[in-house]
Write a protein that holds these residues in place. Structure first.
Motif: not given
Ligand SMILES: Nc1ncnc2c1ncn2[C@@H]1O[C@H](COP(=O)(O)OP(=O)(O)O)[C@@H](O)[C@H]1O
Ligand SMILES: [Mg+2]
Lengths: 298, 479
Positions: A157-166, A186-198
């Motif tokens: 379920y979505p609540h089990q996923l991290s922001g990037g996975m969602k 801005e789909p990656f706006g809420a993600l941390d910098a590393q996840t965002r670049s991934q």
């Protein structure tokens, strides 16, 4: 002025890049925005969010829209998605005017909009289900989940996923409808910098392998310069087209290019367009001195 | 025993830290404590005679001249009034002593018959004491011969009442009375009974709380009695009453749910419904439901229908508004996302709105079910009184509060456990909510924690101090 960068060097394109843009502009126009206006009635009088906006997006183009906060980027993409009506002007998709939301334009929001009561797979199957496909949509949904690398989580379920996975699921969900264009606010706006670049590298991989056109909104210079073929820079208050920058950075893009002269020139140009007086502004603020004389850092 | 660093650290954790989670151990302890505390207070007030106890429960009562109210043993009088009461009896006795002492057994007083009748009352003043000490049975309460004999035995010191003990003053009175009584006749003979007035026993009593606060054991005893009593012709058994009440609550509540939830969801989804339904509903919910009771009886006639209707009326208006609000709280971007994925209006309602609000809707209904229980009390007084409320009403009127409390507590327990069960089920129904994967219900946890806690403290005591220390060391020293 910074002597390291020639302010206009972003216009210098290598022959490869020039040829790419030539080919791009010969492709059919997927999305055409013509003289778009948007005015919101507010208690304090009408607010013009978008003014006389016109641009075109070509098939399989990756276009970014950048502009200062509150300049109308979200308003624009919501009009394109059909979630908001334009006050004037029109939006053409494959030459036909759009009205109202539809599965031909996929949308990925900045806030997480996965349906919490559906598993990853059910979320991805949502669009096909709405179109009347039943269990037949399942094998294809699996493919989309594979594509975003989440096969292991298809029953989570979505609540089990991290922001990037969602957001990856949100992309798969939008793509499962086979839209003509993918609208991303801005789909990656809420993600941390590393996840965002991934996620950025990820998105480029997906885009490369699919017949999909992307309109991507961001306020992040690096993100725009890294992802886009062309960058639409908006002026603030009201949102108007300031300039459409053709990014001279060759493809395929890699994080190593962040220090390439073309990349830096592009960023410099965007920065200049968005904050033209930024440097002088800081000089004019009267800072009281709070350190002992002689203890200078600059 | 060696110090255990983990235990040390746990003991040093602060009890008062703003918004900081307590350790599960402390949380469970406090949960249990929250139930234990009111019980402790209730027990303390009931069993510690120096706490409160504003009344005196009479163990020996007395008639007083010129007083219309007659107290019998078991009645309560206020602590202020009690000494006054005793003093009045003493004053009444004073002029009688001389006559009693100089009694001539052969002489017959002028108003002998009336005095004898009064003296027989005095004779029976000892009955509560004799009964409490189990010297006479219930049937013997009017057996004057047995009572007469007991007077003699007490006066001679052959029998010493222990519960309660007789005051010196009363023992003296018994002796003086017996001296006179035995002079006339050693055994009871209704014709040969003292014809000069006997001394009245001085009232005795013990500190007591008012009858509206019975002690825990009295409530438990009455509760067991009421709940095990078989049904009689006109009087349903307690469990039949419970069943009846539950049927009314759930009947009214389910009807309100069936009607109210669809309306509420439509109001929360489509502004057009909201604007038509909600303003009037908002007005109507302020009309107190009980005021409709006579109307409902007129419409639905007798029996249960008006009662169910009252629970329905009391619940439905709140329900519509609460459900509408819950529906409106659904994340708007979810609806927008669904639209960009091709959902049409009907699909938005059935595939997004309804599944999206279900967990919150479920919680709303849980809370509203609690409200329905409060309407029950009024509903059961409508028309023909029935169910648990009728019992509470009747017993309360007779001041049998020890029978009232078990029923009140039972209603509370039914509501509480229904809610706990529904809350636990919610985790099973809605596995996608983050609560479902998160913390367990604190009460359930506390209950599950109890046996472990006892086990743990027992095992620590069982082990010799050295052994447990060594066991720990061998665990911690492992490479
Ligand atoms: N529903 C609305 N009503 C009134 N004003 C709005 C509304 N939506 C956006 N605006 C205004 O339009 C402008 C652009 O907003 P938005 O498109 O959200 O900006 P961005 O996404 O670029 O940060 C802002 O000034 C905002 O206050
Ligand atoms: Mg925005």
């Amino acid at each position: 002025m910074n002597a390291l960068v020639d302010p206009l060097s972003y216009r210098e394109q290598s022959p490869d890049v020039r040829a790419r843009f030539q080919a791009l502009k010969e492709r059919p126009v997927v999305l055409s925005v013509e003289n778009l206006y948007k005015t919101f009635p507010t208690p304090g009088g009408p607010v013009t969010a978008l003014k006389d906006l016109s641009f075109q997006v070509f098939r399989r183009e990756f276009m970014c829209v950048i502009g200062p906060s509150g300049c109308g980027k979200s308003t624009l993409i919501r009009i394109l998605a059909g979630l908001e009506d334009a006050s004037d002007g029109q939006v053409l998709l494959d030459g036909k005017p759009v009205s109202g939301p539809g599965p031909d334009r996929g949308m990925v929001f900045q806030s997480y909009t996965l349906f919490p009561w559906l598993t990853v797979k059910q979320n991805v199957m949502f669009g096909p289900r709405m179109a009347g496909q039943g269990a037949a949509a399942e094998p294809e949904a699996r493919q989309w989940i594979d594509l975003v690398g989440l096969s292991r989580f298809e029953n989570s379920y979505p609540h089990q996923l991290s922001g990037g996975m969602k957001q990856r699921v949100a992309i798969a969900r939008a793509l499962a409808n086979r839209p003509r264009i993918l609208l991303m606010d801005e789909p990656f706006g809420a993600l941390d910098a590393q996840t965002r670049s991934q996620m950025q590298s990820y998105l480029l991989q997906i885009w490369k392998n699919l017949d999909i056109t992307i309109l991507f909104i961001t306020h992040d210079l690096d993100e725009a310069a890294f992802l886009a073929d062309r960058i639409l820079v908006l002026k603030a208050n009201p949102g108007e087209v300031n300039e459409i920058i053709e990014v001279p950075v060759p493809r395929p893009r890699t994080p190593a290019q962040f220090v390439s002269p073309e990349f830096i020139a592009t960023k410099y140009r965007i920065d200049h367009l968005i904050h033209p007086e930024a440097a002088h502004e800081m000089d004019s603020i009267p800072f009281p001195r709070m350190t002992v004389a002689g203890d200078d850092v600059e | 025993m060696k110090t255990d660093p983990i235990r040390e650290k746990r003991l040093r954790e602060p009890w008062f830290a703003a918004r900081r989670e307590l350790s599960p151990r402390r949380a469970s302890f406090l949960t249990i404590f929250s139930f234990a505390l009111p019980l402790l207070i209730w027990s303390a007030v009931s069993y510690l005679p120096f706490l409160w106890h504003p009344d005196v429960e009479l163990q020996i009562s007395a008639d007083r001249e010129n007083v219309t109210t007659v107290y019998v043993a078991g009645d309560r009088v206020s602590r202020e009034f009690f000494p006054e009461f005793q003093e009045a009896v003493r004053q009444q006795n004073k002029p009688l002593e001389a006559g009693l002492a100089s009694l001539d057994p052969a002489a017959e007083a002028t108003n002998g018959a009336a005095v004898r009748r009064a003296n027989k009352k005095t004779l029976r003043q000892l009955v509560p004491i004799l009964a409490a000490n189990q010297w006479i049975t219930e049937e013997q309460a009017k057996d004057d011969a047995a009572i007469y004999t007991s007077w003699g035995e007490i006066a001679a010191g052959k029998k010493v009442p222990t519960r309660p003990q007789l005051s010196e003053e009363n023992l003296a009175i018994i002796a003086k009375n017996w001296a006179a009584m035995s002079k006339v006749s050693p055994t009871y003979d209704s014709d040969r009974f003292v014809s000069v007035p006997l001394l009245g026993l001085v009232p005795q009593g013990r500190p007591a709380n008012p009858d509206y606060l019975p002690a825990p054991h009295e409530v438990v005893v009455s509760g067991i009695k009421e709940f095990t009593a078989p049904p009689e012709a006109e009087r349903p058994s307690m469990w039949q009453r419970v069943g009846h009440s539950i049927r009314i609550v759930f009947g009214g509540f389910l009807l309100a749910t069936l009607v109210g939830v669809p309306i509420g969801v439509l109001c929360g989804t489509y502004p057009v419904f909201s604007k038509v339904v909600e303003p009037f509903t908002d007005f109507f919910r302020y009309l107190p439901a009980p005021t409709f009771s006579t109307l409902l009886v007129a419409i639905f006639l007798a029996n249960d229908a008006p009662k169910v209707a009252l629970v329905f009326v009391g619940t439905i208006f709140q329900l519509v508004l609460v459900v509408a609000n819950t529906t409106r709280r659904l994340d708007l971007p979810l609806l927008e996302a669904a639209q960009t994925l091709g959902a049409n209006q009907a699909q938005l309602l059935t595939r997004v709105v309804i599944p999206g609000i279900l967990p919150n809707l479920y919680d709303d209904l849980r809370i509203l079910l609690g409200w329905a229980w409060t309407w029950l009390v009024i509903a059961e007084l409508v028309g023909v009184k029935s169910g648990l409320t009728e019992f509470i009403e009747t017993q309360g009127r007779w001041r049998n509060f020890d029978s009232v409390y078990p029923v009140i507590i039972l209603i509370g327990l039914i509501g509480f456990f229904t809610d706990q069960i529904l809350s636990a089920l919610s985790r099973i129904f809605f596995p996608w909510t983050s609560e479902a994967s998160g913390k367990a219900n604190p009460l359930a946890k506390a209950i599950l924690f109890l046996p472990r806690w006892f086990q743990k403290s027992a095992s620590v005591h069982d082990l010799p101090a050295d052994a447990s220390g060594q066991a720990r060391e061998s665990l911690t020293n492992r490479p």
